[in-house]
Motif scaffolding. Structure first.
Motif, PDB file in Angstrom:
ATOM      1  N   ALA A  71       1.013  -0.652   0.446  1.00  2.24           N
ATOM      2  CA  ALA A  71      -0.215   0.123   0.246  1.00  2.24           C
ATOM      3  C   ALA A  71       1.163   1.297   0.492  1.00  2.24           C
ATOM      4  O   ALA A  71       0.555   2.080   0.153  1.00  2.24           O
ATOM      5  CB  ALA A  71      -1.059  -0.391   1.246  1.00  2.24           C
ATOM      6  N   ILE A  72       2.086   1.182  -0.110  1.00  2.00           N
ATOM      7  CA  ILE A  72       3.317   2.424  -0.202  1.00  2.00           C
ATOM      8  C   ILE A  72       3.621   2.244  -1.736  1.00  2.00           C
ATOM      9  O   ILE A  72       3.985   1.348  -1.989  1.00  2.00           O
ATOM     10  CB  ILE A  72       4.351   1.874   0.501  1.00  2.00           C
ATOM     11  CG1 ILE A  72       3.964   1.671   2.300  1.00  2.00           C
ATOM     12  CG2 ILE A  72       5.126   3.361   0.835  1.00  2.00           C
ATOM     13  CD1 ILE A  72       5.072   1.083   3.116  1.00  2.00           C
ATOM     14  N   THR A  73       3.308   3.698  -2.004  1.00  2.00           N
ATOM     15  CA  THR A  73       3.319   3.610  -3.311  1.00  2.00           C
ATOM     16  C   THR A  73       4.023   5.793  -3.705  1.00  2.00           C
ATOM     17  O   THR A  73       3.434   6.470  -3.276  1.00  2.00           O
ATOM     18  CB  THR A  73       2.124   3.534  -4.719  1.00  2.00           C
ATOM     19  OG1 THR A  73       2.261   3.730  -6.069  1.00  2.00           O
ATOM     20  CG2 THR A  73       0.909   4.601  -4.304  1.00  2.00           C
ATOM     21  N   PRO A  74       5.619   5.683  -4.411  1.00  2.00           N
ATOM     22  CA  PRO A  74       5.759   6.908  -4.900  1.00  2.00           C
ATOM     23  C   PRO A  74       5.066   7.274  -6.250  1.00  2.00           C
ATOM     24  O   PRO A  74       3.752   6.530  -6.541  1.00  2.00           O
ATOM     25  CB  PRO A  74       6.505   6.525  -5.450  1.00  2.00           C
ATOM     26  CG  PRO A  74       7.442   5.045  -5.826  1.00  2.00           C
ATOM     27  CD  PRO A  74       6.280   4.307  -5.142  1.00  2.00           C
ATOM     28  N   PHE A  75       4.767   8.366  -5.901  1.00  2.00           N
ATOM     29  CA  PHE A  75       3.814   9.345  -6.718  1.00  2.00           C
ATOM     30  C   PHE A  75       4.708  11.172  -6.926  1.00  2.00           C
ATOM     31  O   PHE A  75       5.486  11.694  -6.282  1.00  2.00           O
ATOM     32  CB  PHE A  75       2.740   9.480  -5.466  1.00  2.00           C
ATOM     33  CG  PHE A  75       1.024  10.562  -6.189  1.00  2.00           C
ATOM     34  CD1 PHE A  75      -0.066   9.622  -6.407  1.00  2.00           C
ATOM     35  CD2 PHE A  75       1.071  11.887  -6.969  1.00  2.00           C
ATOM     36  CE1 PHE A  75      -0.503   9.853  -6.946  1.00  2.00           C
ATOM     37  CE2 PHE A  75       0.148  12.146  -7.024  1.00  2.00           C
ATOM     38  CZ  PHE A  75      -0.878  11.751  -7.376  1.00  2.00           C
ATOM     39  N   SER A  76       3.878  11.082  -8.064  1.00  3.99           N
ATOM     40  CA  SER A  76       3.996  12.394  -8.241  1.00  3.99           C
ATOM     41  C   SER A  76       2.777  13.505  -9.732  1.00  3.99           C
ATOM     42  O   SER A  76       2.716  12.417 -10.095  1.00  3.99           O
ATOM     43  CB  SER A  76       5.080  12.423 -10.355  1.00  3.99           C
ATOM     44  OG  SER A  76       6.023  13.820 -10.124  1.00  3.99           O
TER      45      SER A  76
END
Ligand code: GTP
Ligand code: MG
Length: 198
Positions: free
Chosen positions: A171-176
């Motif tokens: 449930a941990i995701t990089p985001f931009s």
């Protein structure tokens, strides 16, 4: 990019507990000030400036509500724990938030937003623990991933997975908000919450 997802600004209030009942399921975006909560909301909705973004952290002390199509409510609260605010104020804010989350009848889940350039802060870890203990569904977005090199990015992701012991590592995701990395993942999670609640 597809066109904007139909969404409207419903209103803002410093006291969300007094808000008129809304029958839609809610997703709330939590995180320290300036991490990119409002930008993330705009990115999810393919909107340029529906949610107000600013370069002066902590300016907004209101909860803003956005209705997404006919099916969701996005809640953009003030950022927690910004540096200039006294500890007592911070404690009061966390208590208020806690009351709000407990009262939100239609809370689908929380998107906990963190700046990927920094290690999760004690307050983020506390929030993650509190969400897990309260059995509130959560997804963790590590924003501004575009500002990191490949190797720093891998390091930061590993660190977050190690530090956020209460989070499901999937449930941990990089985001931009710039490259739109992670947008699909966050939407998939929100859709899965909707399906479970149906
Ligand atoms: P508060 O409402 O004050 O709590 O801040 P916020 O968490 O809503 O942050 P906001 O979306 O206003 O973004 C803060 C600053 O970071 C703005 O200058 C944004 O343009 C910038 N920013 C947000 N997301 C990204 C991102 O993914 N990449 C980059 N490069 N900049 C970002
Ligand atoms: Mg904001």
């Amino acid at each position: 990019m597809k066109g904007p997802i139909p969404a409207t600004f419903v209103g803002g209030t410093p006291n969300p507990l007094l808000r008129r009942r809304n029958p839609l399921p809610e997703v709330i975006f939590l995180g320290r000030s300036n991490v990119g909560k409002s930008s993330l909301i705009n990115c999810l909705l393919n909107q340029k400036k529906l949610a107000r973004t600013s370069s002066t952290p902590g300016k907004t002390r209101q909860f803003f509500f956005y209705q997404v199509e006919e099916r969701l409510l996005f809640v953009d609260p003030p950022g927690y724990g910004y540096a200039q605010v006294a500890q007592t104020e911070r404690t009061r804010w966390i208590r208020e938030l806690d009351r709000y989350l407990r009262k939100a009848e239609m809370l689908l889940g929380v998107v906990l937003v963190m700046d990927m350039r920094h290690a999760p802060l004690p307050i983020d870890l506390e929030m993650a623990q509190w969400l897990a203990e309260s059995k509130i569904a959560a997804v963790y977005a590590l924003t501004k991933s575009d500002k990191l090199t490949r190797s720093k990015r891998a390091e930061a992701l590993a660190r977050a997975k190690r530090d956020l012991t209460f989070a499901d590592s999937g449930a941990i995701t990089p985001f931009s908000a710039q490259t739109r990395e992670g947008r699909d993942e966050v939407w998939q999670t929100i859709e899965s919450w909707l399906q479970k609640s149906a």
